[in-house]
Scaffold this motif. Structure first.
Motif, PDB file in Angstrom:
ATOM      1  N   LEU A 167      -4.561 -30.915 -96.038  1.00  0.00           N
ATOM      2  CA  LEU A 167      -4.629 -31.356 -94.651  1.00  0.00           C
ATOM      3  C   LEU A 167      -4.056 -32.765 -94.593  1.00  0.00           C
ATOM      4  CD1 LEU A 167      -8.282 -30.222 -93.784  1.00  0.00           C
ATOM      5  CD2 LEU A 167      -6.160 -29.030 -93.222  1.00  0.00           C
ATOM      6  N   VAL A 168      -3.154 -32.997 -93.654  1.00  0.00           N
ATOM      7  CA  VAL A 168      -2.532 -34.309 -93.538  1.00  0.00           C
ATOM      8  C   VAL A 168      -2.646 -34.793 -92.097  1.00  0.00           C
ATOM      9  CG1 VAL A 168      -0.417 -35.649 -93.789  1.00  0.00           C
ATOM     10  CG2 VAL A 168      -0.907 -33.797 -95.398  1.00  0.00           C
ATOM     11  N   GLU A 169      -3.352 -35.912 -91.940  1.00  0.00           N
ATOM     12  CA  GLU A 169      -3.521 -36.490 -90.609  1.00  0.00           C
ATOM     13  C   GLU A 169      -2.384 -37.467 -90.297  1.00  0.00           C
ATOM     14  OE1 GLU A 169      -7.700 -36.317 -92.564  1.00  0.00           O
ATOM     15  OE2 GLU A 169      -5.656 -36.900 -93.112  1.00  0.00           O
ATOM     16  N   SER A 170      -2.099 -37.608 -89.015  1.00  0.00           N
ATOM     17  CA  SER A 170      -1.122 -38.596 -88.558  1.00  0.00           C
ATOM     18  C   SER A 170      -1.466 -38.997 -87.137  1.00  0.00           C
ATOM     19  CB  SER A 170       0.301 -38.024 -88.617  1.00  0.00           C
ATOM     20  OG  SER A 170       0.424 -36.901 -87.775  1.00  0.00           O
ATOM     21  N   GLY A 171      -0.851 -40.088 -86.683  1.00  0.00           N
ATOM     22  CA  GLY A 171      -1.024 -40.518 -85.300  1.00  0.00           C
ATOM     23  C   GLY A 171      -1.938 -41.699 -85.098  1.00  0.00           C
ATOM     24  N   ALA A 175     -11.011 -31.998 -91.193  1.00  0.00           N
ATOM     25  CA  ALA A 175     -11.728 -31.190 -92.179  1.00  0.00           C
ATOM     26  C   ALA A 175     -11.730 -29.725 -91.755  1.00  0.00           C
ATOM     27  CB  ALA A 175     -13.154 -31.692 -92.342  1.00  0.00           C
ATOM     28  N   ALA A 176     -11.885 -28.848 -92.736  1.00  0.00           N
ATOM     29  CA  ALA A 176     -11.882 -27.414 -92.463  1.00  0.00           C
ATOM     30  C   ALA A 176     -13.076 -26.746 -93.114  1.00  0.00           C
ATOM     31  CB  ALA A 176     -10.595 -26.781 -92.980  1.00  0.00           C
ATOM     32  N   ASP A 177     -13.672 -25.819 -92.393  1.00  0.00           N
ATOM     33  CA  ASP A 177     -14.813 -25.036 -92.880  1.00  0.00           C
ATOM     34  C   ASP A 177     -14.375 -23.576 -92.945  1.00  0.00           C
ATOM     35  OD1 ASP A 177     -18.093 -24.215 -91.469  1.00  0.00           O
ATOM     36  OD2 ASP A 177     -17.172 -23.743 -93.394  1.00  0.00           O
ATOM     37  N   ARG A 178     -14.370 -23.005 -94.114  1.00  0.00           N
ATOM     38  CA  ARG A 178     -13.905 -21.635 -94.291  1.00  0.00           C
ATOM     39  C   ARG A 178     -14.768 -20.617 -93.549  1.00  0.00           C
ATOM     40  NH1 ARG A 178     -13.190 -21.434-100.720  1.00  0.00           N
ATOM     41  NH2 ARG A 178     -15.206 -22.449-100.499  1.00  0.00           N
ATOM     42  N   ALA A 192     -20.739 -33.083 -92.912  1.00  0.00           N
ATOM     43  CA  ALA A 192     -19.632 -33.379 -93.823  1.00  0.00           C
ATOM     44  C   ALA A 192     -19.746 -32.558 -95.104  1.00  0.00           C
ATOM     45  CB  ALA A 192     -19.610 -34.869 -94.130  1.00  0.00           C
ATOM     46  N   SER A 193     -20.963 -32.322 -95.553  1.00  0.00           N
ATOM     47  CA  SER A 193     -21.156 -31.594 -96.808  1.00  0.00           C
ATOM     48  C   SER A 193     -20.765 -30.131 -96.684  1.00  0.00           C
ATOM     49  CB  SER A 193     -22.611 -31.702 -97.271  1.00  0.00           C
ATOM     50  OG  SER A 193     -23.475 -31.155 -96.296  1.00  0.00           O
ATOM     51  N   ALA A 194     -20.691 -29.612 -95.464  1.00  0.00           N
ATOM     52  CA  ALA A 194     -20.366 -28.199 -95.260  1.00  0.00           C
ATOM     53  C   ALA A 194     -18.864 -27.943 -95.244  1.00  0.00           C
ATOM     54  CB  ALA A 194     -20.984 -27.705 -93.960  1.00  0.00           C
ATOM     55  N   MET A 195     -18.079 -28.991 -95.114  1.00  0.00           N
ATOM     56  CA  MET A 195     -16.626 -28.817 -95.027  1.00  0.00           C
ATOM     57  C   MET A 195     -16.032 -28.505 -96.397  1.00  0.00           C
ATOM     58  SD  MET A 195     -15.961 -29.212 -91.817  1.00  0.00           S
ATOM     59  CE  MET A 195     -17.564 -28.517 -91.428  1.00  0.00           C
ATOM     60  N   ASP A 196     -15.045 -27.620 -96.401  1.00  0.00           N
ATOM     61  CA  ASP A 196     -14.435 -27.190 -97.654  1.00  0.00           C
ATOM     62  C   ASP A 196     -13.159 -27.960 -97.990  1.00  0.00           C
ATOM     63  OD1 ASP A 196     -15.489 -24.177 -96.389  1.00  0.00           O
ATOM     64  OD2 ASP A 196     -16.217 -24.898 -98.329  1.00  0.00           O
ATOM     65  N   TYR A 197     -12.465 -28.441 -96.966  1.00  0.00           N
ATOM     66  CA  TYR A 197     -11.208 -29.156 -97.190  1.00  0.00           C
ATOM     67  C   TYR A 197     -11.195 -30.434 -96.346  1.00  0.00           C
ATOM     68  CZ  TYR A 197      -9.763 -24.519 -98.795  1.00  0.00           C
ATOM     69  OH  TYR A 197      -9.698 -23.306 -99.450  1.00  0.00           O
ATOM     70  N   TRP A 198     -10.557 -31.465 -96.899  1.00  0.00           N
ATOM     71  CA  TRP A 198     -10.473 -32.753 -96.215  1.00  0.00           C
ATOM     72  C   TRP A 198      -9.070 -33.318 -96.312  1.00  0.00           C
ATOM     73  CZ3 TRP A 198     -14.317 -35.065 -93.455  1.00  0.00           C
ATOM     74  CH2 TRP A 198     -15.620 -34.576 -93.624  1.00  0.00           C
TER      75      TRP A 198
END
Length: 125
Positions: free
Chosen positions: A4-8, A97-100, A109-115
């Motif tokens: 995951l890549v943030e911008s802006g 962040a992404a939660d499968r 935050a602990s529930a997220m799988d990807y950051w």
């Protein structure tokens, strides 16, 4: 490799607007719930807003209701955060962040799988 890549992010005056983007790659994120978190200096990471995999349900923390809007474009594997009426207290590093699980039933935050690595938003008074 999922990424995951943030911008802006950037510097904006109070009352201004910014639009953050989160580009996903390495897997299909259309079946994930996606969220934005933020972490201000000296504070813990906090949930800001999230959207289910279908886009039908959106969750917001009270401090951003009416000002921030999350959206997603599954065809582009991208999530957006439109931030209006920004305040100095919105200053933070913003993380995607992404939660499968995808259902939007958990936004810790602990529930997220990807950051992502984050993008800095600075709001001057």
């Amino acid at each position: 490799q999922a990424q995951l890549v943030e911008s802006g992010g950037g510097l904006v005056q109070a009352g201004g607007s910014l639009r953050l983007s989160c580009a996903a790659s390495g897997r299909t994120f259309s079946n994930c719930a996606m969220g934005w978190f933020r972490q201000a200096p000296g504070k813990e990471r906090e949930f800001v807003t999230g959207i289910t995999r279908s886009g039908q349900k959106i969750y917001n923390t009270d401090s951003v209701k009416g000002r921030f809007t999350i959206s997603r474009d599954n065809a582009r594997n991208t999530v957006y955060l439109q931030m209006n009426s920004l305040k100095p207290e919105d200053t933070a590093v913003y993380y995607c962040a992404a939660d499968r699980a995808g259902t939007g039933s958990r936004w810790s935050a602990s529930a997220m799988d990807y950051w992502g690595k984050g993008t800095l938003v600075t709001v001057s008074s």
